[in-house]
Design an enzyme around this catalytic site. Structure first.
Site, PDB file in Angstrom:
ATOM      1  N   ASN A 155       0.306  -1.082   0.226  1.00 42.31           N
ATOM      2  CA  ASN A 155       0.358   0.198   0.257  1.00 42.31           C
ATOM      3  C   ASN A 155       0.354   0.991   0.422  1.00 42.31           C
ATOM      4  O   ASN A 155       2.174   1.258   0.232  1.00 42.31           O
ATOM      5  CB  ASN A 155      -1.265   0.222   1.340  1.00 42.31           C
ATOM      6  CG  ASN A 155      -1.788  -0.900   1.617  1.00 42.31           C
ATOM      7  OD1 ASN A 155      -2.056  -1.652  -0.123  1.00 42.31           O
ATOM      8  ND2 ASN A 155      -2.208  -1.182   1.967  1.00 42.31           N
ATOM      9  N   HIS A 208       6.242  -0.103  -2.882  1.00 46.23           N
ATOM     10  CA  HIS A 208       5.496   0.904  -4.313  1.00 46.23           C
ATOM     11  C   HIS A 208       5.609   2.383  -3.165  1.00 46.23           C
ATOM     12  O   HIS A 208       5.796   3.211  -4.018  1.00 46.23           O
ATOM     13  CB  HIS A 208       4.026   0.620  -4.242  1.00 46.23           C
ATOM     14  CG  HIS A 208       3.648  -1.018  -4.982  1.00 46.23           C
ATOM     15  ND1 HIS A 208       4.145  -1.253  -6.043  1.00 46.23           N
ATOM     16  CD2 HIS A 208       3.094  -2.084  -4.426  1.00 46.23           C
ATOM     17  CE1 HIS A 208       4.312  -3.269  -6.783  1.00 46.23           C
ATOM     18  NE2 HIS A 208       3.408  -2.847  -5.734  1.00 46.23           N
ATOM     19  N   CYS A 254      12.316  14.339  -7.528  1.00 44.84           N
ATOM     20  CA  CYS A 254      12.945  14.423  -8.614  1.00 44.84           C
ATOM     21  C   CYS A 254      13.876  13.604  -9.765  1.00 44.84           C
ATOM     22  O   CYS A 254      14.393  13.252  -8.935  1.00 44.84           O
ATOM     23  CB  CYS A 254      13.266  15.934  -8.640  1.00 44.84           C
ATOM     24  SG  CYS A 254      14.052  16.434 -10.727  1.00 44.84           S
ATOM     25  N   CYS A 272      10.457  20.181 -10.406  1.00 45.86           N
ATOM     26  CA  CYS A 272      10.629  20.292  -9.164  1.00 45.86           C
ATOM     27  C   CYS A 272      10.995  22.330  -8.679  1.00 45.86           C
ATOM     28  O   CYS A 272      11.233  22.909  -9.963  1.00 45.86           O
ATOM     29  CB  CYS A 272      12.105  19.569  -9.804  1.00 45.86           C
ATOM     30  SG  CYS A 272      13.768  19.697  -8.729  1.00 45.86           S
TER      31      CYS A 272
END
Ligand SMILES: [Zn+2]
Length: 150
Positions: free
Chosen positions: A103, A120, A128, A149
């Site tokens: 999750n 994940h 960036c 960015c």
């Protein structure tokens, strides 16, 4: 090879030297976060192979951001449920070594779990790819075009 017998969870839990919980979308459904794999879920609208790879992002960042925006909205302002809280309590009691989760909603941490490995990553930080800048993501970041960015 030893097997884990899910039909004797208490017995195995007692015997084990260390216990780790592996969690996925199901644990957060009761917190109001839909399982993206369900019919009508996000993965039926956005094919993850087409939207969720680094190659896909490099090829068409705007398209990938479309998915991230849709993904982000349901994740804000959600609260951990009794399942998250129970795992946090088990860790505090020294009965659970940690959590490995698929999750990205940070609800285990919100419940008080301390050792959480996120396969994940999470959805509340942006990085960036050019310079490595890593910062917190706000809800507003997911409500417009892909943020630049700083
Ligand atoms: Zn940068």
């Amino acid at each position: 090879m030893h097997h884990v017998y899910a039909h004797h969870p208490a017995k195995n839990f007692r015997r084990a030297k260390q216990v780790v919980a592996l969690t996925g979308a199901g644990i957060s459904v009761a917190s109001g976060i839909p399982d993206f794999r369900n019919p009508g879920g996000l993965w039926s609208v956005y094919n993850p192979n087409e939207y969720c790879t680094l190659d896909a992002f490099h090829a068409n960042p705007k398209k990938t951001w479309e998915l991230f925006s849709a993904l982000g909205a349901p994740l804000f302002d959600k609260k951990p449920n009794i399942a998250h809280q129970t795992l946090a309590e088990l860790e505090m009691a020294g009965l659970l070594s940690g959590i490995v989760t698929q999750n990205i909603d940070c609800l285990h941490q919100a419940a008080g779990s301390r050792l959480v490995l996120e396969i994940h990553g999470d959805h509340f930080h942006l990085q960036c790819l050019e310079c490595g800048y890593f910062g917190e993501a706000k809800r507003a970041d997911f409500q417009g075009p892909m943020p630049r960015c700083p």
